[in-house]
Design a protein around this motif. Structure first.
Motif, PDB file in Angstrom:
ATOM      1  N   HIS A  77       0.826  -1.208   0.000  1.00 42.81           N
ATOM      2  CA  HIS A  77       0.000   0.000   0.000  1.00 42.81           C
ATOM      3  C   HIS A  77       0.863   1.263   0.000  1.00 42.81           C
ATOM      4  O   HIS A  77       0.501   2.271   0.578  1.00 42.81           O
ATOM      5  N   VAL A  78       2.041   1.195  -0.633  1.00 43.22           N
ATOM      6  CA  VAL A  78       2.898   2.376  -0.717  1.00 43.22           C
ATOM      7  C   VAL A  78       2.220   3.419  -1.603  1.00 43.22           C
ATOM      8  O   VAL A  78       1.879   3.153  -2.747  1.00 43.22           O
ATOM      9  N   ASN A  79       1.992   4.604  -1.047  1.00 41.76           N
ATOM     10  CA  ASN A  79       1.297   5.656  -1.783  1.00 41.76           C
ATOM     11  C   ASN A  79       2.296   6.487  -2.574  1.00 41.76           C
ATOM     12  O   ASN A  79       3.253   7.007  -2.024  1.00 41.76           O
ATOM     13  N   LYS A  80       2.101   6.569  -3.889  1.00 40.82           N
ATOM     14  CA  LYS A  80       3.032   7.283  -4.753  1.00 40.82           C
ATOM     15  C   LYS A  80       2.432   8.586  -5.273  1.00 40.82           C
ATOM     16  O   LYS A  80       2.962   9.191  -6.185  1.00 40.82           O
ATOM     17  N   SER A  81       1.315   9.002  -4.708  1.00 40.37           N
ATOM     18  CA  SER A  81       0.676  10.239  -5.138  1.00 40.37           C
ATOM     19  C   SER A  81       0.036  10.894  -3.930  1.00 40.37           C
ATOM     20  O   SER A  81       0.213  10.455  -2.804  1.00 40.37           O
ATOM     21  N   SER A  82      -0.710  11.943  -4.156  1.00 44.33           N
ATOM     22  CA  SER A  82      -1.416  12.635  -3.073  1.00 44.33           C
ATOM     23  C   SER A  82      -2.871  12.209  -3.016  1.00 44.33           C
ATOM     24  O   SER A  82      -3.720  12.949  -2.532  1.00 44.33           O
ATOM     25  N   ILE A  83      -3.183  11.007  -3.485  1.00 45.74           N
ATOM     26  CA  ILE A  83      -4.544  10.487  -3.500  1.00 45.74           C
ATOM     27  C   ILE A  83      -4.663   9.385  -2.458  1.00 45.74           C
ATOM     28  O   ILE A  83      -3.859   8.448  -2.439  1.00 45.74           O
ATOM     29  N   TYR A  84      -5.684   9.486  -1.589  1.00 46.01           N
ATOM     30  CA  TYR A  84      -5.843   8.543  -0.485  1.00 46.01           C
ATOM     31  C   TYR A  84      -7.279   8.019  -0.429  1.00 46.01           C
ATOM     32  O   TYR A  84      -8.197   8.598  -1.019  1.00 46.01           O
ATOM     33  N   GLY A  85      -7.423   6.927   0.302  1.00 48.08           N
ATOM     34  CA  GLY A  85      -8.729   6.407   0.671  1.00 48.08           C
ATOM     35  C   GLY A  85      -8.866   6.492   2.180  1.00 48.08           C
ATOM     36  O   GLY A  85      -8.015   5.967   2.920  1.00 48.08           O
ATOM     37  N   LEU A  86      -9.893   7.165   2.698  1.00 52.34           N
ATOM     38  CA  LEU A  86     -10.071   7.362   4.138  1.00 52.34           C
ATOM     39  C   LEU A  86     -11.158   6.433   4.662  1.00 52.34           C
ATOM     40  O   LEU A  86     -12.257   6.356   4.090  1.00 52.34           O
ATOM     41  N   LEU A  87     -10.848   5.754   5.756  1.00 52.44           N
ATOM     42  CA  LEU A  87     -11.820   4.876   6.388  1.00 52.44           C
ATOM     43  C   LEU A  87     -12.664   5.703   7.357  1.00 52.44           C
ATOM     44  O   LEU A  87     -12.179   6.141   8.405  1.00 52.44           O
ATOM     45  N   VAL A  88     -13.921   5.919   7.005  1.00 47.77           N
ATOM     46  CA  VAL A  88     -14.825   6.741   7.811  1.00 47.77           C
ATOM     47  C   VAL A  88     -16.112   5.948   8.047  1.00 47.77           C
ATOM     48  O   VAL A  88     -16.809   5.585   7.090  1.00 47.77           O
ATOM     49  N   GLY A  89     -16.409   5.681   9.309  1.00 47.94           N
ATOM     50  CA  GLY A  89     -17.638   4.956   9.638  1.00 47.94           C
ATOM     51  C   GLY A  89     -17.708   3.575   9.029  1.00 47.94           C
ATOM     52  O   GLY A  89     -18.790   3.118   8.646  1.00 47.94           O
ATOM     53  N   GLY A  90     -16.563   2.903   8.912  1.00 48.87           N
ATOM     54  CA  GLY A  90     -16.542   1.555   8.368  1.00 48.87           C
ATOM     55  C   GLY A  90     -16.555   1.494   6.858  1.00 48.87           C
ATOM     56  O   GLY A  90     -16.515   0.410   6.271  1.00 48.87           O
ATOM     57  N   GLU A  91     -16.605   2.652   6.159  1.00 46.89           N
ATOM     58  CA  GLU A  91     -16.595   2.702   4.699  1.00 46.89           C
ATOM     59  C   GLU A  91     -15.417   3.540   4.229  1.00 46.89           C
ATOM     60  O   GLU A  91     -14.947   4.429   4.938  1.00 46.89           O
ATOM     61  N   GLU A  92     -14.935   3.229   3.022  1.00 46.87           N
ATOM     62  CA  GLU A  92     -13.782   3.943   2.491  1.00 46.87           C
ATOM     63  C   GLU A  92     -14.220   5.057   1.550  1.00 46.87           C
ATOM     64  O   GLU A  92     -14.893   4.815   0.551  1.00 46.87           O
ATOM     65  N   LEU A  93     -13.829   6.291   1.899  1.00 42.75           N
ATOM     66  CA  LEU A  93     -14.085   7.452   1.052  1.00 42.75           C
ATOM     67  C   LEU A  93     -12.899   7.619   0.114  1.00 42.75           C
ATOM     68  O   LEU A  93     -11.770   7.889   0.552  1.00 42.75           O
ATOM     69  N   GLN A 114     -18.641   7.965 -12.413  1.00 40.17           N
ATOM     70  CA  GLN A 114     -18.844   6.572 -12.811  1.00 40.17           C
ATOM     71  C   GLN A 114     -18.887   5.715 -11.552  1.00 40.17           C
ATOM     72  O   GLN A 114     -18.667   6.218 -10.451  1.00 40.17           O
ATOM     73  N   VAL A 115     -19.153   4.446 -11.720  1.00 47.81           N
ATOM     74  CA  VAL A 115     -19.186   3.545 -10.562  1.00 47.81           C
ATOM     75  C   VAL A 115     -17.774   3.356 -10.035  1.00 47.81           C
ATOM     76  O   VAL A 115     -16.789   3.490 -10.771  1.00 47.81           O
ATOM     77  N   LEU A 116     -17.676   3.035  -8.745  1.00 51.05           N
ATOM     78  CA  LEU A 116     -16.371   2.923  -8.100  1.00 51.05           C
ATOM     79  C   LEU A 116     -15.864   1.497  -8.007  1.00 51.05           C
ATOM     80  O   LEU A 116     -14.788   1.256  -7.446  1.00 51.05           O
ATOM     81  N   SER A 117     -16.618   0.543  -8.506  1.00 56.96           N
ATOM     82  CA  SER A 117     -16.181  -0.849  -8.481  1.00 56.96           C
ATOM     83  C   SER A 117     -16.415  -1.469  -9.864  1.00 56.96           C
ATOM     84  O   SER A 117     -17.557  -1.536 -10.321  1.00 56.96           O
ATOM     85  N   PRO A 118     -15.309  -1.890 -10.539  1.00 58.50           N
ATOM     86  CA  PRO A 118     -13.917  -1.794 -10.104  1.00 58.50           C
ATOM     87  C   PRO A 118     -13.433  -0.345 -10.076  1.00 58.50           C
ATOM     88  O   PRO A 118     -13.949   0.500 -10.805  1.00 58.50           O
ATOM     89  N   ARG A 119     -12.424  -0.089  -9.229  1.00 62.08           N
ATOM     90  CA  ARG A 119     -11.945   1.273  -9.049  1.00 62.08           C
ATOM     91  C   ARG A 119     -11.344   1.806 -10.349  1.00 62.08           C
ATOM     92  O   ARG A 119     -10.445   1.188 -10.924  1.00 62.08           O
ATOM     93  N   PRO A 120     -11.819   2.961 -10.841  1.00 61.99           N
ATOM     94  CA  PRO A 120     -11.304   3.505 -12.109  1.00 61.99           C
ATOM     95  C   PRO A 120      -9.890   4.053 -11.955  1.00 61.99           C
ATOM     96  O   PRO A 120      -9.436   4.385 -10.850  1.00 61.99           O
ATOM     97  N   SER A 121      -9.176   4.159 -13.072  1.00 62.07           N
ATOM     98  CA  SER A 121      -7.842   4.743 -13.073  1.00 62.07           C
ATOM     99  C   SER A 121      -7.927   6.242 -12.813  1.00 62.07           C
ATOM    100  O   SER A 121      -8.857   6.918 -13.260  1.00 62.07           O
ATOM    101  N   LEU A 122      -6.955   6.767 -12.080  1.00 66.48           N
ATOM    102  CA  LEU A 122      -6.960   8.194 -11.747  1.00 66.48           C
ATOM    103  C   LEU A 122      -6.918   9.068 -12.999  1.00 66.48           C
ATOM    104  O   LEU A 122      -7.471  10.165 -13.008  1.00 66.48           O
ATOM    105  N   ILE A 123      -6.282   8.570 -14.048  1.00 60.98           N
ATOM    106  CA  ILE A 123      -6.157   9.374 -15.261  1.00 60.98           C
ATOM    107  C   ILE A 123      -7.513   9.605 -15.911  1.00 60.98           C
ATOM    108  O   ILE A 123      -7.702  10.543 -16.687  1.00 60.98           O
ATOM    109  N   ASN A 124      -8.489   8.746 -15.578  1.00 60.12           N
ATOM    110  CA  ASN A 124      -9.829   8.866 -16.150  1.00 60.12           C
ATOM    111  C   ASN A 124     -10.768   9.707 -15.290  1.00 60.12           C
ATOM    112  O   ASN A 124     -11.938   9.857 -15.629  1.00 60.12           O
TER     113      ASN A 124
END
Length: 491
Positions: A77-93, A114-124
């Motif tokens: 889970h090494v983060n190579k950008s300034s984009i994160y997923g936050l765990l809030v109330g048991g769900e990931e934002l 668009q829908v988030l599953s599967p997770r889209p590429s950041l470039i899109n």
């Protein structure tokens, strides 16, 4: 292409919460769109309190956060950008844009259309680049011409009105908040045409366009078979358009030579009106894609009055401009033997504004004696700073290769006087190169002055400048361990 919410948070270590929300803005209409687009994967934007706690935890900025957390700290889970997923109330934002500058955290949640599953590429996700542009604009506004905390507090108090004008309903119109401030204070006069909300006044005078391309090359060279060297070019194209009329239109083309390196990860200014889809989809993440777009890169736009960054880009050039090796070993307890070899690649312009190699020695006493041999240039010794500066000059010799060897003796290490570094312990050491080359870019990128299209009164004078600058250009001692960069930056 919109933002669901924006935050400005001051990081305050030692306080109960670890930080304070200085500014936040939510966009209910964008939130409704997010609920429709994301479907069953929709996660609502939390209140300031839960968001603050989740963000500080993800950024490892909580005072009591010392335990290993698998979902955040594992190697997978090494983060190579300034984009994160936050765990809030048991769900990931996700995605959440966040970065720390000068004890201030800038954050936003872009709309994913668009829908988030599967997770889209950041470039899109177009809202990501817009969110970064907005946050960088806020950062520039807060810290430009700031003299003290009073100035910062004054600008913080102006943010609500400025964001309302610069980013209405979550859609960015102008990332330069100074424009919005000037517009608020601007006493408008009657114009024969409708004045756009993001533009302050009009220009009167001799028409001219100035285009500047600045490339910075980063490099880590190790001289080891088991560790690959890494390097990358980051470029910025800046423009200043002095053109009469309320809405002049300009199109600038960036071109590459036949053997030029394609531009990737391109982020453009909001004033750009349209782009070829191939420009937006050219990404450094797609390492297996051999069909990289090589231009021409056309940017049609309506320029603001002030100087602005038309676009940012990255590129993976085949080789670094200067190849080097560094060998350092201890002869005795207070004596070191060093050898530095540098070679300018044959494709690089051999005409420097400045070219120096800085060789620091950390965690040792002052330099008491130096014996050296240099094949080119001259060496300056800063004994108290334990630093050697090899001044190479404006050109490499015809052979393109130069060398430096020598023996250094150090005195007794003083208390808090000599340079200290947590990484350069023992024989772990580096040479850092500093150089600048005018009228040259490593990618070969240039602005064709003859292809600039201007739809405005008068024929403008067009000038273009290029420059290559070194940035974090390190050559590590091959005889000792060294910090390793991410393998994803390999060309």
């Amino acid at each position: 292409m919109a933002q669901r919410a924006v935050w400005l948070i001051r990081h305050e270590p030692g306080t109960p919460l670890g930080g304070t929300v200085k500014f936040s803005r939510r966009y209910p209409t964008v939130e409704k769109r997010a609920k429709i687009f994301n479907g069953k994967n929709y996660v609502p934007v939390p209140e300031d309190g839960p968001f603050l706690k989740a963000l500080l935890f993800q950024l490892r900025l909580l005072d009591d956060d010392k335990d290993f957390v698998e979902r955040r700290d594992s190697c997978s889970h090494v983060n190579k950008s300034s984009i994160y997923g936050l765990l809030v109330g048991g769900e990931e934002l996700w995605p959440v844009i966040a970065f720390l500058r000068n004890d201030m955290i800038f954050a936003s949640v872009p709309l994913v259309e668009q829908v988030l599953s599967p997770r889209p590429s950041l470039i899109n996700i177009s809202g990501v680049s817009q969110g970064l542009e907005l946050l960088f604009g806020i950062q520039d506004f807060l810290y430009s011409s700031q003299k003290n905390d009073t100035d910062l507090n004054t600008k913080l108090s102006q943010l609500p009105d400025l964001i309302l004008q610069a980013c209405p309903l979550g859609t960015l119109l102008d990332a330069n908040l100074q424009n919005s401030l000037n517009s608020i204070n601007f006493l408008s006069v009657t114009q024969p045409q409708k004045q756009p909300a993001w533009k302050v006044g009009t220009y009167k005078g001799k028409p001219q366009i100035c285009i500047s391309i600045i490339e910075k090359v980063k490099c880590m060279q190790y001289g080891k078979q088991d560790i690959a060297d890494t390097w990358q070019v980051v470029g910025t194209v800046s423009c200043k358009c002095d053109l009469e009329g309320i809405m002049p239109n300009v199109t600038i083309s960036l071109n590459l030579p036949t053997n030029g390196s394609p531009l990737q990860d391109i982020i453009v200014h909001p004033c750009v009106t349209s782009l070829d889809s191939a420009i937006l989809t050219s990404s450094s993440i797609d390492t297996m894609d051999d069909s990289a777009f090589s231009g021409p890169y056309k940017f049609p736009f309506t320029p603001p009055l002030e100087s602005f960054n038309l676009c940012h880009y990255t590129s993976q050039v085949p080789v670094p401009p200067i190849l080097g090796s560094y060998h350092m070993k201890e002869e005795e307890e207070v004596q070191l033997k060093i050898t530095v070899n540098l070679k300018l690649h044959e494709s690089v312009k051999n005409n420097f504004e400045i070219c120096e190699a800085h060789i620091p020695f950390f965690n040792r006493g002052p330099v008491t004696h130096v014996e050296y041999k240099v094949s080119f240039g001259q060496l300056e010794v800063f004994r108290e700073k334990s630093l050697l500066v090899w001044i190479i000059g404006q050109k490499f010799p015809k052979s393109m290769e130069i060398s430096l060897s020598g023996t250094l003796t150090f005195g007794v290490k003083g208390h808090n006087k000599q340079p200290f570094d947590h990484i350069c312990i023992g024989n772990t050491a580096y040479v850092k190169l500093h150089f600048r080359i005018s009228d040259y870019t490593l990618t070969g990128c240039y602005a064709d002055q003859h292809s600039v299209q201007v739809f405005a009164s008068g024929k403008p004078k067009i000038s273009a400048y290029r420059k290559l600058i070194s940035s974090d250009y390190y050559i590590w001692n091959s005889k000792a361990p060294a910090p390793v960069t991410y393998a994803s930056f390999l060309p």
